[in-house]
Design an enzyme around this catalytic site. Structure first.
Site, PDB file in Angstrom:
ATOM      1  NE  ARG A 133      -4.039  -1.910   2.255  1.00 59.63           N
ATOM      2  CZ  ARG A 133      -4.705  -2.275   3.344  1.00 59.63           C
ATOM      3  NH1 ARG A 133      -4.494  -1.652   4.489  1.00 59.63           N
ATOM      4  NH2 ARG A 133      -5.572  -3.265   3.309  1.00 59.63           N
ATOM      5  NE  ARG A 147      -3.835   2.605   3.314  1.00 61.13           N
ATOM      6  CZ  ARG A 147      -4.779   1.949   3.980  1.00 61.13           C
ATOM      7  NH1 ARG A 147      -5.932   1.704   3.410  1.00 61.13           N
ATOM      8  NH2 ARG A 147      -4.567   1.537   5.213  1.00 61.13           N
ATOM      9  NE  ARG A 164      -8.850   7.943  -5.644  1.00 60.78           N
ATOM     10  CZ  ARG A 164      -9.212   7.199  -4.605  1.00 60.78           C
ATOM     11  NH1 ARG A 164      -8.315   6.441  -3.996  1.00 60.78           N
ATOM     12  NH2 ARG A 164     -10.452   7.202  -4.171  1.00 60.78           N
ATOM     13  CG  ASP A 217      -9.503  -2.659  -4.527  1.00 63.18           C
ATOM     14  OD1 ASP A 217      -9.139  -2.096  -3.468  1.00 63.18           O
ATOM     15  OD2 ASP A 217     -10.416  -3.500  -4.567  1.00 63.18           O
ATOM     16  CE1 TYR A 267     -13.846  -7.360   0.965  1.00 59.97           C
ATOM     17  CE2 TYR A 267     -12.090  -8.290  -0.372  1.00 59.97           C
ATOM     18  CZ  TYR A 267     -12.501  -7.478   0.661  1.00 59.97           C
ATOM     19  OH  TYR A 267     -11.578  -6.786   1.397  1.00 59.97           O
TER      20      TYR A 267
END
Length: 355
Positions: A37, A41, A50, A86, A165
């Site tokens: 990551r 972040r 972003r 992702d 998920y």
């Protein structure tokens, strides 16, 4: 797979890159370090870039994904870039109804809980991830080749984590629906993971064909399983993905969270590098993983908030423990936390390189 082998033979010449040398068990000029990551972040420049753009939209915008991937390389001087992506990107590209909800995570419109649901799942066509492949091509041009070139790591979620998920409908603390399905209807479970393994392979092959220099298979939720259940319900499918990439000739990294009791089984899945979270010392992990494989890790991300003296001591300890392995790539034991001070990470890179 023949086309992939041809492409991999024409990759950038990065053989002497510290990351790749360490994975081979050699002693590079400096110990390699990168951070999970790391692309975003905690970086203010990432948040500015972003702003107003949803996560998945950023992943499917080649120029944006390229710039986000490059930001930590410029800021920290790390020895690898990892593609900004992702876990649910290939699911979204295949046409599965999934969105990333801020503050929650991936949310699936129609959870998958029956044989009919599995049969209705779409496949992933390589053309659907063309924007990701284009981002990889932009990155390899920026990252260079030869002695100064920086390897690019491709990325995908492992079949079990993607399945969790899909079955839960979103993030889950206990994975109760996932475990219930695997135990009560193993045929449907294995059909689901077989389908997801094929999606994962298609996604990673597209990245490899575009020029990534290594791949990481990330199994966020595997640590929720016992070793027995992991071997029965997960290992064959992760092994299929890793075996399907073997002829590309690039290192394969396999990482899971809370997987200290699974390290031996995860090594059997076939990766060249096994990532280790902070719960198991690297010398102990190396014994569980066995000979011939490098380790990656494993500074606790929370320690980065404890002050420089503590951070330095932990880095030195981990570097010493990593010498027990075939090779060692310094990393965190999980991802960079959002409030981490970027200057602390820069200091970690400097210290690792000095050792």
């Amino acid at each position: 797979m023949a086309d992939l082998a041809v492409v991999s033979g024409a990759r950038r010449e990065l053989r002497d890159a510290p990351l790749l040398a360490a994975i081979r068990g050699e002693h590079p000029a400096r110990p390699p370090v990168w951070f999970m990551r790391q692309a975003g972040r905690s970086l203010p420049e990432y948040r500015a870039l972003r702003k107003g753009t949803e996560m998945l939209a950023a992943c499917f915008t080649p120029e944006l994904a390229c710039e986000i991937t490059l930001q930590p390389v410029r800021r920290y001087g790390v020895d690898a870039a990892i593609l900004f992506s992702d876990i649910v990107v290939p699911l979204k590209a295949a046409g599965i109804g999934v969105e990333i909800v801020p503050g929650t995570g991936p949310v699936v419109a129609e959870p998958v809980r029956s044989a009919a649901d599995v049969a209705a799942l779409p496949t992933l066509e390589p053309e659907a991830v063309a924007p990701v492949a284009q981002a990889v091509r932009l990155l390899t041009a920026e990252l260079g080749s030869g002695p100064s070139g920086i390897p690019l790591i491709g990325f995908a979620g492992a079949p079990f984590t993607c399945a969790s998920y899909l079955v839960e409908g979103g993030p889950s603390r206990n994975h109760e629906r996932t475990k219930a399905l695997m135990h009560s209807d193993p045929d449907t479970w294995h059909a689901l993971l077989d389908h997801l393994a094929e999606i994962t392979l298609t996604f990673l092959r597209a990245q490899l064909a575009a020029g990534v220099d290594a791949v990481q298979l990330f199994d966020s939720w595997a640590g929720a399983l016992s070793e027995r259940d992991y071997r029965r319900f997960v290992l064959p499918h992760s092994a299929r993905v890793l075996a399907g990439l073997a002829d590309a000739g690039v290192p394969r990294i396999h990482f899971g969270v809370g997987t200290g009791e699974l390290l031996g089984a995860m090594a059997e899945a076939g990766a060249d590098v096994v990532g280790v979270d902070w719960r198991v010392p690297l010398d102990v992990a190396a014994g569980r993983i066995g000979p011939g494989r490098a380790v990656q890790g494993n500074l606790d991300p929370s320690v980065l908030f404890a002050g420089q003296d503590v951070v330095d001591a932990e880095v030195r300890r981990i570097m010493a423990e990593g010498r027990a392995a075939h090779g060692h790539v310094f990393n965190l034991g999980h991802g960079v936390l959002p409030e981490t001070d970027p200057d602390v990470l820069s200091r970690v890179v400097e210290l690792v390189h000095s050792l």
